[in-house]
Design an enzyme around this catalytic site. Structure first.
Site, PDB file in Angstrom:
ATOM      1  N   GLU A 162      -1.602  -9.372  -1.000  1.00  9.55           N
ATOM      2  CA  GLU A 162      -3.069  -9.514  -0.976  1.00  9.55           C
ATOM      3  C   GLU A 162      -3.629  -9.558  -2.401  1.00  9.55           C
ATOM      4  OE1 GLU A 162      -4.631  -7.563   3.110  1.00  9.55           O
ATOM      5  OE2 GLU A 162      -3.907  -6.122   1.651  1.00  9.55           O
ATOM      6  N   ALA A 215       0.847  -1.187   0.000  1.00  8.46           N
ATOM      7  CA  ALA A 215       0.000   0.000   0.000  1.00  8.46           C
ATOM      8  C   ALA A 215       0.887   1.242   0.000  1.00  8.46           C
ATOM      9  CB  ALA A 215      -0.886  -0.009   1.236  1.00  8.46           C
ATOM     10  N   GLU A 253       1.966  -5.518   7.767  1.00  9.86           N
ATOM     11  CA  GLU A 253       1.167  -4.392   8.291  1.00  9.86           C
ATOM     12  C   GLU A 253       1.297  -4.208   9.797  1.00  9.86           C
ATOM     13  OE1 GLU A 253       0.333  -6.273   5.842  1.00  9.86           O
ATOM     14  OE2 GLU A 253      -0.775  -5.135   4.340  1.00  9.86           O
ATOM     15  N   GLY A 286      -0.391  -5.081   0.664  1.00  4.50           N
ATOM     16  CA  GLY A 286      -1.362  -5.018  -0.423  1.00  4.50           C
ATOM     17  C   GLY A 286      -0.892  -5.750  -1.677  1.00  4.50           C
TER      18      GLY A 286
END
Ligand code: NAI
Length: 706
Positions: free
Chosen positions: A107, A64, A127, A104
């Site tokens: 993911e 992210a 994270e 991310g």
């Protein structure tokens, strides 16, 4: 805009989606939308049989965009995100990974039907390290792919998992040679699975949940084992609960739960502190670029002078990262002793399972003990770690000046001596001299304070900063001031801890206040671990040199009683035989009483908050003085030093970031009151005063731009 960030091309019946958002293809606004548009195109195009998702440049999607967190940015809703949409594609999608697939990035890859990766790839869901949880269905898909046990371990540690290990777990379907053309290999792989049905869909997998049925206590066991770490860090519990939701709820409810657990984390103090620390760390490595025409120095081999506690640890740091290093001492006995300590340290690591016997042997081979200076002359860098005595160090530097090849870095690990004085006898290459201040134990502690003397060249400073990175340290720049930046900013904290005892607090109370704050140990327990005799010797020397030196009568009295800490079974605490647990000792309380009453000091009681403020405000004030003297470049560098040098709780960001949670104005006003009440040691810093006057943030102070 999304057109530029994400490309879609058709080759050989395969739709290739390429994320191109340098430097690391973060999922910034526009990227998710671009991926969605491309998938829609691929599904519509009758010529496309399958799709590949990959990253341009040096990495897949690294994660992210961390700067977006906490800014209230508009995000795609549940069901609209690529992680929801990719697996609904009619045509299979292959994630082709190189570099990093973190957060991310992983993911997104798990929402694809297949994942292939280059051997050097690293994947993970880190994270938790910035106080969050993988909120893009990561906590729901990873347990389905690898089983809840491994998922819990990966998600609560946040560690980067190498590709081979990830393949073993089932995260990756195939590995690609690092030298191969990833795009071509991915197209080949996509063609091979294009017609396979049913397509694998991670959110529908449940076979690995049997693990949980057989061991339903696994989540509570994890909670218990992380309870200490989880204090002050709500993300740890939230991550465990989210993985638990994966195995106890249907997928659709699981992602709703994941989102509920994510929301409060984003604006939590802990996440703010951890995100700040993440950027402060990157910033600390930045210096102004080298002047035009300057040549960067490269380091491939090292040498260390002095095979003592620090020299041995520094040599291990070189070997741990694959660099050959010679270690020199003045006698064979000292060398043997030093090498034995190095071996013993490695043997403990093997016993603990943190390295293998083969790794130990390899590392030991890289460390060569030598007795003659001629043997080290060709090293790219030499680090002096002999006794802390100016004359001894000056002698060493004269010898180094004579034998070291041109341009070799000549660094001192001194913790207290002026770098300029150490290099005084060096003739024509004073520019090669600088400080490289490691922390003890040097092979473990990650801070490297790079000290710039008045003659150090920019090339030497840049190369020393780089050296730190090469051997796994976090480098931070410091000016040449007494104690440099880290120890100088901490000295008032240590002094204040002793003064608090004179004023009425007990060691166990001070330690408890700091442990509750998030430190792994309090200063008095640390003192007992390190040994109180070292400080005693230093104090005796300083008192002899300086009539105004502030004594430490309580510590002195304990040392006179033979209480040197853990090694003598008693210090600030008492210890049972063979046990390191500190027990409060009435003898110490008695000593404090006697010493203070003989000095006529009136004692009173303290709250934990007062204790914290006395210790930490004293250091905030000193850090501001260091900054105003231009001996540190940025307040955030001080924070990095406290995190990596002193075990300051990372989720609090660092000394100055923590100070901002109180506010510069409140701190300044308190310091002014203490200055009036308690005397000169509380003289407020001008920079603190100025920052308070404009309501500014201490952690944002930048004295010299990179
Ligand atoms: P130590 O006493 O354990 O080791 C010093 C070593 O240097 C001994 O093996 C000694 O034989 C050798 N030595 C002395 N004179 C020498 C010479 N002329 N030529 C070659 N070898 C010589 O000391 P320690 O604790 O390792 O400290 C070394 C340096 O590191 C000091 O400058 C100290 O201030 C600094 N330092 C120490 C830290 C600590 O926590 N111990 C932390 C950071 C820096």
């Amino acid at each position: 805009m999304s057109g530029q960030l994400v490309r879609f091309e058709v080759e050989d019946g395969i739709g290739v989606i390429t994320v191109d958002n340098p430097p690391v293809n973060a999922l910034s606004p526009g990227v998710p939308e671009g991926i969605l548009e491309s998938v829609a195109k691929g599904n519509k195009d009758p010529n496309v049989k399958a799709m590949v998702l990959m990253g341009a440049g040096r990495s897949f999607i690294a994660g992210a965009d961390i700067r977006q967190f906490g800014k209230g940015a508009k995000r795609l809703g549940l069901g609209e995100r690529p992680v929801d949409v990719l697996e609904k594609s009619e045509k299979p999608i292959v994630a082709a990974i190189h570099g990093f697939a973190l957060g991310g990035g992983l993911e997104t890859a798990m929402a694809c039907n297949y994942r292939i990766a280059k051997v050097s790839t690293k994947v993970g869901l880190p994270e938790v390290l910035i106080g969050l949880l993988p909120g893009g269905a990561g906590t729901q898909r990873l347990p389905r792919l690898v089983g809840p046990k491994i998922a819990l371990e990966m998600i609560t540690s946040g560690r980067h998992v190498p590709a081979e290990e990830a393949k073993g777990y089932g995260i990756l379907d195939a590995l690609i040679d690092d030298k191969a053309d990833l795009r071509a290999e991915a197209i080949k792989f996509a063609k091979s699975i294009a017609d396979k049905r049913p397509m694998p869909i991670v959110s529908k997998m449940t076979t690995k949940f049997d693990e949980y049925k057989n061991d339903p206590g696994m989540f509570d066991a994890m909670r218990k084992s992380l309870a200490k770490k989880a204090k002050g860090q709500p993300a740890i519990e939230a991550n465990i609960s989210a993985v638990e939701a994966a195995v106890t709820l249907p997928y659709e409810q699981g992602i709703v739960r994941e989102r509920e657990l994510f929301a409060p984390l984003e604006n939590s103090d802990a996440s703010k502190g951890l995100r700040y620390a993440f950027f402060a760390e990157r910033q600390a490595g930045r210096l102004p670029s080298l002047p035009a025409g300057a040549k960067a120095k490269t380091i491939k081999t090292g040498a260390v002078i002095g095979a003592g506690t620090m020299g041995g640890g520094i040599a291990m740091s070189f070997a741990d990262f694959g660099y050959p290093v010679k270690i020199l001492d003045s006698t064979q006995e000292a060398l043997d002793r030093g090498m034995k300590r190095v071996k013993d340290n490695y043997a403990v690591a093997v016993k603990r399972g943190s390295i293998t016997q083969a790794q130990m042997d390899e590392r030991l081979k890289l460390i060569e003990p030598v007795l003659s200076y001629e043997a080290i002359g060709q090293a790219d860098v030499v680090i002096e770690a002999v006794f802390e005595e100016l004359s001894v160090k000056q002698e060493v530097f004269k010898k180094l000046d004579a034998v070291m090849k041109p341009d070799a870095l000549m660094l001192s690990n001194t913790s207290t001596i002026d770098i300029d004085k150490i290099g005084e006898g060096v003739k024509e290459r004073k520019g090669d001299v600088a400080g490289a201040h490691f922390f003890s134990p040097a092979n473990v502690m990650r801070l490297l304070e790079v000290v710039e003397g008045s003659k150090s060249s920019p090339e030497t400073i840049a190369a020393t900063m780089q050296l730190g990175k090469q051997i796994g340290k976090v480098s931070a720049w410091a000016g040449n001031t007494d104690g440099f930046v880290a120890n100088r900013s901490r000295a008032p904290f240590t002094a204040e801890a002793s003064i608090l005892l004179e004023d009425g607090a007990l060691p166990e109370q001070v330690d408890k206040a700091l442990v509750d704050f998030g430190y792994p140990m309090g200063p008095f327990a640390v003192g007992d671990l390190a040994g109180l005799d070292i400080g005693w010797a230093v104090r005796k020397r300083k008192a002899a040199e300086d009539p105004n030196f502030r004594k430490n009568p309580i510590a002195d009295k304990l040392c006179e009683m033979g209480r040197f800490g853990q090694k003598t079974g008693a210090g600030w605490y008492r210890y049972e035989k063979g046990d390191r647990t500190p027990h409060p000792d009435p003898v110490v309380a008695q000593v404090i009483k006697e010493v203070t009453s003989s000095l006529g000091i009136k004692q009173r009681s303290f709250t934990d908050d007062e204790i914290l403020r006395r210790l930490l405000f004293a250091s905030v004030n000193e850090a501001c003085k260091i900054l105003e003297e231009r001996k540190a470049r940025r307040a955030s560098d001080v924070d990095i030093m406290w995190l990596y040098g002193f075990g300051f709780p990372r989720y609090r960001g660092g000394l100055m970031f923590w100070a901002d949670t109180i506010g510069s104005k409140e701190i300044y006003e308190q310091i002014v009151r203490w200055h009036n009440e308690l005397g000169a040691r509380w003289k407020p810093s001008e920079l603190l005063k100025a920052t308070a006057a404009k309501g500014g943030k201490l952690s944002e102070i930048v004295i010299m731009e990179a």
